[in-house]
Design a protein around this motif. Structure first.
Motif, mmCIF file in Angstrom:
data_model
loop_
_atom_site.group_PDB
_atom_site.id
_atom_site.type_symbol
_atom_site.label_atom_id
_atom_site.label_comp_id
_atom_site.label_asym_id
_atom_site.label_seq_id
_atom_site.Cartn_x
_atom_site.Cartn_y
_atom_site.Cartn_z
ATOM 1 N N GLN A 162 12.128 73.056 -63.825
ATOM 2 C CA GLN A 162 11.097 72.083 -64.479
ATOM 3 C C GLN A 162 11.642 70.613 -64.356
ATOM 4 O O GLN A 162 10.990 69.852 -63.962
ATOM 5 C CB GLN A 162 10.599 72.671 -65.769
ATOM 6 C CG GLN A 162 10.005 73.942 -65.668
ATOM 7 C CD GLN A 162 9.532 74.446 -67.189
ATOM 8 O OE1 GLN A 162 10.196 73.797 -68.009
ATOM 9 N NE2 GLN A 162 8.711 75.287 -67.235
ATOM 10 N N LEU A 163 12.755 70.496 -64.921
ATOM 11 C CA LEU A 163 13.132 68.999 -65.223
ATOM 12 C C LEU A 163 13.661 68.619 -63.734
ATOM 13 O O LEU A 163 13.246 67.095 -63.522
ATOM 14 C CB LEU A 163 14.686 69.157 -65.748
ATOM 15 C CG LEU A 163 15.134 67.654 -66.421
ATOM 16 C CD1 LEU A 163 14.030 67.121 -67.080
ATOM 17 C CD2 LEU A 163 16.285 67.961 -67.242
ATOM 18 N N VAL A 164 14.180 69.247 -62.684
ATOM 19 C CA VAL A 164 14.524 68.574 -61.339
ATOM 20 C C VAL A 164 13.282 68.081 -60.865
ATOM 21 O O VAL A 164 13.217 67.145 -59.989
ATOM 22 C CB VAL A 164 15.242 69.495 -60.469
ATOM 23 C CG1 VAL A 164 16.702 69.735 -61.183
ATOM 24 C CG2 VAL A 164 14.573 70.737 -60.269
ATOM 25 N N ASN A 165 12.224 68.872 -60.924
ATOM 26 C CA ASN A 165 10.940 68.743 -60.473
ATOM 27 C C ASN A 165 10.322 67.356 -60.965
ATOM 28 O O ASN A 165 9.347 66.749 -60.318
ATOM 29 C CB ASN A 165 9.997 69.833 -60.104
ATOM 30 C CG ASN A 165 10.588 70.654 -59.025
ATOM 31 O OD1 ASN A 165 10.372 70.355 -57.975
ATOM 32 N ND2 ASN A 165 10.872 71.896 -59.266
ATOM 33 N N GLN A 166 10.207 67.419 -62.111
ATOM 34 C CA GLN A 166 10.000 66.240 -63.181
ATOM 35 C C GLN A 166 10.693 64.875 -62.576
ATOM 36 O O GLN A 166 9.808 63.933 -62.178
ATOM 37 C CB GLN A 166 10.098 66.439 -64.537
ATOM 38 C CG GLN A 166 9.921 65.300 -65.445
ATOM 39 C CD GLN A 166 10.209 65.573 -66.947
ATOM 40 O OE1 GLN A 166 10.107 66.412 -67.163
ATOM 41 N NE2 GLN A 166 10.458 64.611 -67.447
ATOM 42 N N LYS A 167 11.921 64.894 -62.372
ATOM 43 C CA LYS A 167 12.406 63.877 -61.773
ATOM 44 C C LYS A 167 12.056 63.258 -60.277
ATOM 45 O O LYS A 167 11.992 62.215 -60.066
ATOM 46 C CB LYS A 167 13.951 64.111 -61.676
ATOM 47 C CG LYS A 167 14.830 64.347 -63.114
ATOM 48 C CD LYS A 167 14.750 62.863 -63.844
ATOM 49 C CE LYS A 167 15.487 63.307 -65.515
ATOM 50 N NZ LYS A 167 15.223 61.982 -66.065
ATOM 51 N N ILE A 168 11.773 64.525 -59.504
ATOM 52 C CA ILE A 168 11.184 64.189 -58.226
ATOM 53 C C ILE A 168 9.857 63.390 -58.374
ATOM 54 O O ILE A 168 9.543 62.534 -57.551
ATOM 55 C CB ILE A 168 10.900 65.517 -57.521
ATOM 56 C CG1 ILE A 168 12.552 66.198 -57.180
ATOM 57 C CG2 ILE A 168 10.161 65.145 -56.075
ATOM 58 C CD1 ILE A 168 12.362 67.395 -56.330
ATOM 59 N N ARG A 169 8.908 64.019 -59.387
ATOM 60 C CA ARG A 169 7.516 63.193 -59.439
ATOM 61 C C ARG A 169 7.843 61.828 -59.962
ATOM 62 O O ARG A 169 6.954 61.076 -60.034
ATOM 63 C CB ARG A 169 6.799 64.029 -60.467
ATOM 64 C CG ARG A 169 6.186 65.361 -60.054
ATOM 65 C CD ARG A 169 5.379 65.969 -60.651
ATOM 66 N NE ARG A 169 5.891 66.479 -62.116
ATOM 67 C CZ ARG A 169 6.468 67.713 -62.412
ATOM 68 N NH1 ARG A 169 6.451 68.434 -61.519
ATOM 69 N NH2 ARG A 169 7.000 67.980 -63.358
ATOM 70 N N GLN A 170 8.712 61.393 -60.690
ATOM 71 C CA GLN A 170 9.166 60.151 -61.278
ATOM 72 C C GLN A 170 9.625 59.236 -60.222
ATOM 73 O O GLN A 170 9.921 58.115 -60.537
ATOM 74 C CB GLN A 170 10.113 60.282 -62.422
ATOM 75 C CG GLN A 170 9.419 61.099 -63.522
ATOM 76 C CD GLN A 170 10.758 61.065 -64.685
ATOM 77 O OE1 GLN A 170 11.687 61.105 -64.706
ATOM 78 N NE2 GLN A 170 10.249 61.565 -65.990
ATOM 79 N N ARG A 171 9.863 59.573 -58.920
ATOM 80 C CA ARG A 171 10.287 58.912 -57.796
ATOM 81 C C ARG A 171 11.426 57.920 -58.133
ATOM 82 O O ARG A 171 11.659 56.715 -58.013
ATOM 83 C CB ARG A 171 9.184 57.895 -57.562
ATOM 84 C CG ARG A 171 7.746 58.448 -57.099
ATOM 85 C CD ARG A 171 6.958 57.551 -56.954
ATOM 86 N NE ARG A 171 7.132 56.555 -55.975
ATOM 87 C CZ ARG A 171 7.100 56.724 -54.551
ATOM 88 N NH1 ARG A 171 6.946 57.906 -53.992
ATOM 89 N NH2 ARG A 171 7.532 55.734 -53.594
ATOM 90 N N VAL A 172 12.371 58.805 -58.561
ATOM 91 C CA VAL A 172 13.863 57.954 -59.190
ATOM 92 C C VAL A 172 14.512 57.682 -57.823
ATOM 93 O O VAL A 172 14.861 58.340 -57.031
ATOM 94 C CB VAL A 172 14.627 59.038 -59.659
ATOM 95 C CG1 VAL A 172 16.225 58.543 -60.478
ATOM 96 C CG2 VAL A 172 13.899 59.472 -61.279
ATOM 97 N N PRO A 173 14.884 56.207 -57.811
ATOM 98 C CA PRO A 173 15.800 55.898 -56.806
ATOM 99 C C PRO A 173 16.981 56.393 -56.383
ATOM 100 O O PRO A 173 17.701 56.730 -57.531
ATOM 101 C CB PRO A 173 16.061 54.376 -56.956
ATOM 102 C CG PRO A 173 14.805 54.121 -58.011
ATOM 103 C CD PRO A 173 14.603 55.272 -58.853
ATOM 104 N N VAL A 174 17.597 56.637 -55.283
ATOM 105 C CA VAL A 174 18.958 57.169 -54.911
ATOM 106 C C VAL A 174 19.260 56.052 -54.151
ATOM 107 O O VAL A 174 19.077 55.548 -52.946
ATOM 108 C CB VAL A 174 18.884 58.278 -54.019
ATOM 109 C CG1 VAL A 174 20.255 58.750 -53.818
ATOM 110 C CG2 VAL A 174 17.945 59.506 -54.703
ATOM 111 N N THR A 175 20.515 55.476 -54.678
ATOM 112 C CA THR A 175 21.369 54.231 -53.982
ATOM 113 C C THR A 175 22.728 54.540 -53.618
ATOM 114 O O THR A 175 23.477 55.725 -54.161
ATOM 115 C CB THR A 175 21.463 53.106 -54.844
ATOM 116 O OG1 THR A 175 22.044 53.461 -56.094
ATOM 117 C CG2 THR A 175 19.989 52.574 -55.150
#
Length: 545
Positions: free
Chosen positions: A288-301
């Motif tokens: 649930q939490l990993v998919n929440q982070k995906i929906r939040q469009r968190v940047p990866v640098t």
């Protein structure tokens, strides 16, 4: 004569922008070569200005430009190695006296993606106004997977591979390029596939700081080649690898489960967690939490540091390879995780689409393997599952919610039938043996083949007959292909005959106390065995089918 010239320069991800400050210049000539820029002009006092600038690294002359204005001449140099910072403008540590470089004006492009994009439009306007040398280079190709590079070396080599479960060795060549966009295997991630020119790359491995490309045809050292990447394979690996980083970080932050290793498989991937168990509730919470982070469009640098910087000791890592050289690469999921990694990753968690945790399996040394799929693999998994569901619905004649119950009933029925069949087979074995023993015309060789049967069936017959003057030859299985065999009789005879019978049947067997049995690959040769046994015993034969 070389003259002084003030030079401003900007280092960007793909370009170096260099500006000569010369007012009212005339007869401007700029020759951009691979490793240097030759500049000359007449200034307002009619003095000849001439400079040769040896560059820090190579550039691509065909994709480079220059522009003249009233106060300066600006050069846009396309780097040969993109996304590699230039710490100085020239190769020499001591700058020649005639070249005055303003280092206060230099900016490191690393960690300045927003500034890079903001300047793109401005630079494109400048490039478009430069004299025509063909189509201007694109500035928005940060994700280009094609690269023009040079062949450094090419040597004969062999590659051991597996094709359809069969191991084979391919002959070809190991090629090292000056630079490459193909990722060599490492960090739990498989290597890329692609092409060098029109030649397919079958494997990419790392040897120290070099990427070694295995190809089937030779390449000429010094040749300029276009390297292309198989994007579908690359993007799949990016999704799985970034997905692993995200799941690892969440499992650690929630429950303190450390990742000790991981594997990117062809259909699914696994993360080895340093915990003996992981409950279904914990798996569900992580998902649930990993998919929440995906929906939040968190940047990866991506950041590059050295092993001597203070930050090096504070990022997550399982250690560097023994042959590691150069800087250290950090994959930063904003607000979630910072981890040393050499692999390829998405630029934003939204590119992962979705992550599905399939469950856990018992791992080695009191650890747990967490199984997952990400991105396109989830879509394919759903399509396969739905196809199976449709087939089961058709076969079982009921809805998906009743499939498990129906299969359980079928399994119970099959077990009951197998038990009844085994009982009948045992009774048949006893009856067969008694019939032979009670026969007045029995000979010294008893041969029997039955398609349905097993080792127990043959052993019951052999035990029931229990005669010392008779050779018993029994086989079960497909009479035209393979099966099982048993040979028993006088110990001194069987010891000699066992290996010979096994050879005739193209099988493997073992003997003990007058009994030799094993597997047969050529059941069609059993007639030859029967003839051999008759010759040995020199008596009549009783044969039953």
């Amino acid at each position: 004569m070389r003259q002084h010239a003030k030079v401003f320069w900007f280092d960007r991800a793909k370009y170096v922008h260099m500006e000569f400050c010369v007012e009212n210049s005339r007869d401007v000539k700029v020759d951009i070569e691979r490793n240097k820029v030759i500049f000359s002009c007449l200034n307002e006092d009619n003095i000849q200005m001439y400079n040769e600038i040896e560059l820090y690294d190579s550039v691509q002359p065909k994709d480079s430009r220059e522009k003249r204005s009233d106060r300066s001449i600006t050069c846009f140099l396309r780097k040969w190695k993109e996304k590699v910072a230039w710490p100085r403008l020239t190769k020499e540590n001591n700058k020649p006296a005639w070249l005055s470089v303003d280092f206060d004006n230099w900016r490191d492009w690393d960690n300045e993606e927003e500034a890079e994009m903001a300047l793109t439009e401005h630079y494109m306007d400048l490039i478009n106004s430069v004299k025509d040398k063909g189509a201007p280079p694109a500035m928005d190709d940060l994700d280009d997977l094609d690269l023009m590079t040079e062949v450094v070396s090419c040597s004969p080599a062999q590659l051991k591979s597996e094709n359809g479960g069969k191991k084979e060795t391919l002959s070809g060549y190991n090629v090292i390029l000056k630079d490459t966009v193909l990722f060599p295997e490492g960090g739990g991630q498989p290597d890329d596939r692609g092409f060098i020119g029109e030649i397919p790359v079958h494997r990419v491995t790392r040897q120290g700081a070099d990427a070694v490309h295995f190809v089937s045809s030779p390449l000429e050292p010094g040749a300029q080649m276009l390297v292309k990447t198989d994007w579908n394979r690359r993007f799949d690996h990016m999704q799985q690898h970034s997905g692993q980083h995200l799941v690892t970080a969440i499992a650690d932050s929630l429950y303190g489960f450390k990742t000790t290793s991981w594997e990117l498989g062809r259909q699914r991937s696994s993360i080895e967690l340093d915990t003996p168990t992981m409950t279904s509730e914990q798996v569900e919470t992580v998902e649930q939490l990993v998919n929440q982070k995906i929906r939040q469009r968190v940047p990866v640098t991506v950041r590059v540091i050295t092993a001597y910087e203070p930050e090096f000791d504070h990022v997550r890592s399982r250690g560097l390879p023994d042959d590691h050289v150069g800087p250290v690469r950090i994959i930063d999921i904003e607000g979630v995780d910072a981890n040393m990694c050499c692999g390829t990753h998405v630029a934003n968690l939204s590119d992962l689409q979705v992550i599905k945790l399939l469950g856990t399996e018992k791992g080695k040394k009191n650890k747990t393997n967490l199984i997952f799929i990400a991105g396109e693999r989830v879509l394919k998994y759903a399509a396969r599952s739905y196809s199976v569901e449709k087939s089961l619905t058709s076969l079982l004649k009921n809805g998906p919610e009743e499939h498990v119950e129906s299969v359980e009933k079928l399994q119970k029925s099959v077990k009951a039938l197998q038990k009844n069949n085994l009982t009948l087979l045992r009774d048949l074995a006893v009856l067969t043996a008694q019939t032979f023993k009670n026969s007045s015309a029995r000979g010294k060789v008893f041969s029997l083949h039955r398609k349905e049967g097993d080792n127990e069936f043959m052993n019951i017959i052999a035990n029931e007959i229990d005669t010392e003057d008779t050779i018993i030859f029994l086989t079960v299985g497909d009479e035209k292909t393979s099966g099982l065999f048993l040979l028993t009789g006088p110990p001194e005879v069987i010891e000699n005959l066992g290996p010979r019978v096994s050879k005739i049947l193209d099988g493997k067997g073992a003997g003990k106390k007058g009994r030799f049995q094993g597997k047969a690959n050529k059941m069609s040769q059993r007639g030859e065995v029967e003839s051999l046994l008759q010759e040995v015993m020199n008596g009549s034969r009783v044969k039953e089918e």
